[in-house]
Scaffold this motif. Structure first.
Motif, PDB file in Angstrom:
ATOM      1  N   ALA A  68      -1.570  -9.551   2.659  1.00 16.24           N
ATOM      2  CA  ALA A  68      -2.526 -10.167   3.585  1.00 16.24           C
ATOM      3  C   ALA A  68      -2.780  -9.265   4.780  1.00 16.24           C
ATOM      4  CB  ALA A  68      -1.991 -11.519   4.070  1.00 16.24           C
ATOM      5  N   GLY A  69      -3.985  -9.346   5.299  1.00 15.10           N
ATOM      6  CA  GLY A  69      -4.331  -8.614   6.513  1.00 15.10           C
ATOM      7  C   GLY A  69      -4.503  -9.596   7.655  1.00 15.10           C
ATOM      8  N   ASN A  70      -4.222  -9.149   8.860  1.00 13.93           N
ATOM      9  CA  ASN A  70      -4.431 -10.054   9.986  1.00 13.93           C
ATOM     10  C   ASN A  70      -4.447  -9.310  11.306  1.00 13.93           C
ATOM     11  OD1 ASN A  70      -4.849 -12.333  11.456  1.00 13.93           O
ATOM     12  ND2 ASN A  70      -3.083 -13.438  10.688  1.00 13.93           N
ATOM     13  N   PHE A  71      -5.328  -9.769  12.188  1.00 11.25           N
ATOM     14  CA  PHE A  71      -5.331  -9.355  13.597  1.00 11.25           C
ATOM     15  C   PHE A  71      -6.093 -10.439  14.344  1.00 11.25           C
ATOM     16  CE2 PHE A  71      -8.700  -7.176  11.221  1.00 11.25           C
ATOM     17  CZ  PHE A  71      -9.834  -7.661  11.850  1.00 11.25           C
ATOM     18  N   THR A  78     -12.927  -6.755   5.677  1.00 11.29           N
ATOM     19  CA  THR A  78     -11.641  -6.120   5.327  1.00 11.29           C
ATOM     20  C   THR A  78     -10.586  -7.174   5.011  1.00 11.29           C
ATOM     21  OG1 THR A  78     -12.125  -4.151   6.633  1.00 11.29           O
ATOM     22  CG2 THR A  78      -9.803  -4.606   6.197  1.00 11.29           C
ATOM     23  N   ASN A  98     -17.464  -5.372   9.133  1.00 12.17           N
ATOM     24  CA  ASN A  98     -16.446  -4.686   8.327  1.00 12.17           C
ATOM     25  C   ASN A  98     -15.049  -5.246   8.587  1.00 12.17           C
ATOM     26  OD1 ASN A  98     -15.632  -2.714   6.445  1.00 12.17           O
ATOM     27  ND2 ASN A  98     -14.988  -1.347   8.103  1.00 12.17           N
ATOM     28  N   GLY A  99     -14.791  -5.653   9.837  1.00 16.30           N
ATOM     29  CA  GLY A  99     -13.490  -6.271  10.153  1.00 16.30           C
ATOM     30  C   GLY A  99     -13.325  -7.580   9.387  1.00 16.30           C
ATOM     31  N   SER A 133     -16.412  -7.207  13.921  1.00 19.26           N
ATOM     32  CA  SER A 133     -17.469  -6.516  13.170  1.00 19.26           C
ATOM     33  C   SER A 133     -17.537  -7.069  11.749  1.00 19.26           C
ATOM     34  CB  SER A 133     -17.185  -5.009  13.130  1.00 19.26           C
ATOM     35  OG  SER A 133     -16.079  -4.740  12.291  1.00 19.26           O
ATOM     36  N   ARG A 185       0.825  -1.210   0.000  1.00 17.49           N
ATOM     37  CA  ARG A 185       0.000   0.000   0.000  1.00 17.49           C
ATOM     38  C   ARG A 185       0.864   1.266   0.000  1.00 17.49           C
ATOM     39  NH1 ARG A 185      -4.665  -0.098   4.468  1.00 17.49           N
ATOM     40  NH2 ARG A 185      -3.419  -1.715   5.438  1.00 17.49           N
ATOM     41  N   ARG A 229      -6.908  -4.295  -2.953  1.00 16.84           N
ATOM     42  CA  ARG A 229      -8.369  -4.220  -2.947  1.00 16.84           C
ATOM     43  C   ARG A 229      -8.898  -3.356  -4.077  1.00 16.84           C
ATOM     44  NH1 ARG A 229      -8.614  -2.743   3.418  1.00 16.84           N
ATOM     45  NH2 ARG A 229      -6.723  -1.650   2.801  1.00 16.84           N
ATOM     46  N   ARG A 231       2.383 -10.963  16.025  1.00 13.03           N
ATOM     47  CA  ARG A 231       1.055 -10.490  16.390  1.00 13.03           C
ATOM     48  C   ARG A 231       0.202 -11.578  17.014  1.00 13.03           C
ATOM     49  NH1 ARG A 231      -1.934  -6.630  12.763  1.00 13.03           N
ATOM     50  NH2 ARG A 231      -0.403  -5.117  12.130  1.00 13.03           N
ATOM     51  N   LEU A 232       0.355 -12.800  16.514  1.00 15.32           N
ATOM     52  CA  LEU A 232      -0.634 -13.828  16.832  1.00 15.32           C
ATOM     53  C   LEU A 232      -0.246 -14.754  17.961  1.00 15.32           C
ATOM     54  CD1 LEU A 232      -1.654 -14.827  13.198  1.00 15.32           C
ATOM     55  CD2 LEU A 232      -2.631 -13.090  14.680  1.00 15.32           C
TER      56      LEU A 232
HETATM   57  C1  HXC Z   1     -10.751  -6.130  15.653  1.00 10.82           C
HETATM   58  C2  HXC Z   1     -10.175  -4.816  13.850  1.00 10.82           C
HETATM   59  C3  HXC Z   1      -8.802  -4.837  14.244  1.00 10.82           C
HETATM   60  C4  HXC Z   1      -8.478  -5.564  15.431  1.00 10.82           C
HETATM   61  C5  HXC Z   1      -8.973  -3.659  12.424  1.00 10.82           C
HETATM   62  N1  HXC Z   1     -10.213  -4.085  12.721  1.00 10.82           N
HETATM   63  N2  HXC Z   1      -8.095  -4.108  13.337  1.00 10.82           N
HETATM   64  N3  HXC Z   1     -11.133  -5.454  14.540  1.00 10.82           N
HETATM   65  N4  HXC Z   1      -9.481  -6.194  16.093  1.00 10.82           N
HETATM   66  N5  HXC Z   1      -7.229  -5.607  15.885  1.00 10.82           N
HETATM   67  C6  HXC Z   1     -11.453  -3.742  12.031  1.00 10.82           C
HETATM   68  C7  HXC Z   1     -11.751  -2.268  12.228  1.00 10.82           C
HETATM   69  O1  HXC Z   1     -12.366  -2.026  13.460  1.00 10.82           O
HETATM   70  C8  HXC Z   1     -12.683  -1.996  11.047  1.00 10.82           C
HETATM   71  O2  HXC Z   1     -13.997  -2.430  11.302  1.00 10.82           O
HETATM   72  C9  HXC Z   1     -12.126  -2.911   9.966  1.00 10.82           C
HETATM   73  O3  HXC Z   1     -11.336  -3.915  10.636  1.00 10.82           O
HETATM   74  C10 HXC Z   1     -11.231  -2.151   9.017  1.00 10.82           C
HETATM   75  O4  HXC Z   1     -10.229  -1.485   9.756  1.00 10.82           O
HETATM   76  P1  HXC Z   1      -9.286  -0.382   9.086  1.00 10.82           P
HETATM   77  O5  HXC Z   1      -8.254  -0.022  10.075  1.00 10.82           O
HETATM   78  O6  HXC Z   1     -10.095   0.703   8.463  1.00 10.82           O
HETATM   79  O7  HXC Z   1      -8.725  -1.225   7.857  1.00 10.82           O
HETATM   80  P2  HXC Z   1      -7.390  -1.152   7.079  1.00 10.82           P
HETATM   81  O8  HXC Z   1      -6.506  -0.050   7.548  1.00 10.82           O
HETATM   82  O9  HXC Z   1      -7.747  -1.138   5.648  1.00 10.82           O
HETATM   83  O10 HXC Z   1      -6.705  -2.566   7.439  1.00 10.82           O
HETATM   84  C11 HXC Z   1      -6.509  -2.895   8.786  1.00 10.82           C
HETATM   85  C12 HXC Z   1      -5.771  -4.232   8.897  1.00 10.82           C
HETATM   86  C13 HXC Z   1      -4.447  -4.108   8.186  1.00 10.82           C
HETATM   87  C14 HXC Z   1      -6.592  -5.344   8.241  1.00 10.82           C
HETATM   88  C15 HXC Z   1      -5.587  -4.535  10.384  1.00 10.82           C
HETATM   89  O11 HXC Z   1      -3.815  -2.913   8.556  1.00 10.82           O
HETATM   90  C16 HXC Z   1      -3.532  -5.257   8.509  1.00 10.82           C
HETATM   91  O12 HXC Z   1      -3.871  -6.422   8.570  1.00 10.82           O
HETATM   92  N6  HXC Z   1      -2.300  -4.949   8.721  1.00 10.82           N
HETATM   93  C17 HXC Z   1      -1.372  -6.009   9.113  1.00 10.82           C
HETATM   94  C18 HXC Z   1      -0.726  -6.606   7.953  1.00 10.82           C
HETATM   95  C19 HXC Z   1      -0.023  -7.884   8.352  1.00 10.82           C
HETATM   96  O13 HXC Z   1       0.413  -8.059   9.485  1.00 10.82           O
HETATM   97  N7  HXC Z   1       0.079  -8.798   7.418  1.00 10.82           N
HETATM   98  C20 HXC Z   1       0.680 -10.095   7.724  1.00 10.82           C
HETATM   99  C21 HXC Z   1      -0.410 -11.047   7.836  1.00 10.82           C
HETATM  100  S1  HXC Z   1       0.200 -12.527   8.482  1.00 10.82           S
HETATM  101  P3  HXC Z   1     -15.145  -1.398  11.804  1.00 10.82           P
HETATM  102  O14 HXC Z   1     -16.359  -2.259  11.980  1.00 10.82           O
HETATM  103  O15 HXC Z   1     -14.666  -0.812  13.100  1.00 10.82           O
HETATM  104  O16 HXC Z   1     -15.302  -0.370  10.723  1.00 10.82           O
HETATM  105  C22 HXC Z   1      -0.793 -13.715   7.881  1.00 10.82           C
HETATM  106  C23 HXC Z   1      -0.334 -15.093   8.213  1.00 10.82           C
HETATM  107  C24 HXC Z   1      -1.277 -15.773   9.120  1.00 10.82           C
HETATM  108  O17 HXC Z   1      -1.730 -13.504   7.228  1.00 10.82           O
HETATM  109  C25 HXC Z   1      -0.675 -17.014   9.728  1.00 10.82           C
HETATM  110  C26 HXC Z   1      -0.035 -16.768  11.051  1.00 10.82           C
HETATM  111  C27 HXC Z   1       0.381 -18.028  11.759  1.00 10.82           C
END
Ligand code: HXC
Length: 261
Positions: free
Chosen positions: A99-102, A116, A112-113, A110, A45, A72, A202-203
């Motif tokens: 990829a996104g993750n939390f 996303t 939206n979460g 939510s 991004r 996206r 993170r996880l």
């Molecule tokens: C709950 C969350 C949240 C959290 C975001 N959201 N973070 N909900 N807990 N920690 C929700 C928000 O409240 C919102 O919903 C919606 O997600 C979108 O949030 P935004 O901040 O507007 O989205 P955006 O900035 O576009 O993306 C956020 C993100 C992204 C998805 C968290 O920044 C991201 O994932 N960054 C990390 C990238 C990363 O670490 N990639 C590696 C992945 S590792 P609402 O309802 O409030 O609007 C992987 C491997 C997995 O995938 C295997 C591991 C073993």
């Protein structure tokens, strides 16, 4: 480069387009493809997340183009692919690593979460494959989708990522069937617990690391290098009859139960 297991020219003449290629596992894949002869375009991004990897690839003697694009956004993806073709003349290999993750339990997540992460991982993967199709068809190219093992059983706090990666695996299988007739191979890699990655930081809480290590049949976390090696192999001619496969690279971990149990 001396610790590479494959011939350094194994990907000579190829051009790779790697999303999420600035950092983590996919950053390692981008660097490894370059170390084996491919020219590499990396996307994220934000351009600032790409610059260190671009410099590293260049210092290692490779060629790298950094292009900002949110997977996206189909128009942005199309533009990044066009820029890559303009710069390097073609694309042979697409790696979908963005990829996104939390962590979030299902009853607190939510809509939206959930959406996303689906949008980044699943729709983003489709967007890139779709936008690259004409070019891959022309070059009998290939796609490598980065999946996970989270959804192979079930992983608490990861319903969004599990659903998203299950979708990615479906894309791998479907496109391998639909696009095989054009000579396009479509494969995936499902990394298990890989040390020094954003995902694990993170996880996985620090105090659970030892417990998890004991549960991994090979008794160690994976290394980014383990995933790089799988990627170089799947992108090479050595895998020329492999398509529709998501290769699990996890030391046997997922067979023992849930991802963090
Ligand atoms: C709950 C969350 C949240 C959290 C975001 N959201 N973070 N909900 N807990 N920690 C929700 C928000 O409240 C919102 O919903 C919606 O997600 C979108 O949030 P935004 O901040 O507007 O989205 P955006 O900035 O576009 O993306 C956020 C993100 C992204 C998805 C968290 O920044 C991201 O994932 N960054 C990390 C990238 C990363 O670490 N990639 C590696 C992945 S590792 P609402 O309802 O409030 O609007 C992987 C491997 C997995 O995938 C295997 C591991 C073993």
């Amino acid at each position: 480069m001396s610790n590479n297991l494959f011939n350094e020219n194994i990907l000579q003449g190829k051009v790779a387009f790697v999303t999420g290629g600035g950092t983590g596992i996919t950053g390692g894949i981008a660097r490894a493809l370059a170390e084996h002869g491919a020219k590499v375009a990396i996307t994220s991004r934000k351009t600032e997340n790409l610059e260190p990897m671009k410099q590293l690839i260049k210092e290692n003697g490779g060629e790298c183009l950094a292009v900002a694009a949110d997977v996206r956004d189909f128009a942005a993806v199309t533009n990044a692919i066009a820029q890559t073709i303009e710069h390097f003349g073609k694309i042979d290999i697409v790696v979908n690593g963005a990829a996104g993750n939390f962590l979030c339990q299902a009853d607190e997540l939510s809509s939206n979460g959930f959406g996303t992460v689906i949008d980044i991982d699943t729709k983003g993967t489709f967007n890139v494959c779709r936008a690259a199709f004409d070019e891959l068809k022309k070059n009998q190219g290939q796609i490598l989708n980065i999946s996970a093992t989270l959804h192979l059983a079930a992983t608490p706090m990861q319903i969004h990522v599990s659903a998203a990666k299950a979708g990615v695996d479906a894309i791998t299988r479907n496109l391998s069937v639909e696009w095989g007739r054009y000579g396009i191979r479509v494969n995936g890699i499902a990394p298990g617990p890989i040390e020094d990655t954003e995902g694990i930081k993170r996880l996985l809480p620090e105090h659970l690391k030892e417990k998890l290590t004991k549960k991994i049949p090979l008794r160690r976390f994976g290394r980014i290098k383990d995933i790089e090696n799988a990627a170089v192999f799947l992108c090479s001619e050595a895998a020329s009859y492999i398509s529709g496969v998501t290769l699990v690279v996890d030391g046997g971990h997922w067979l023992t139960g849930t991802a963090f149990g």
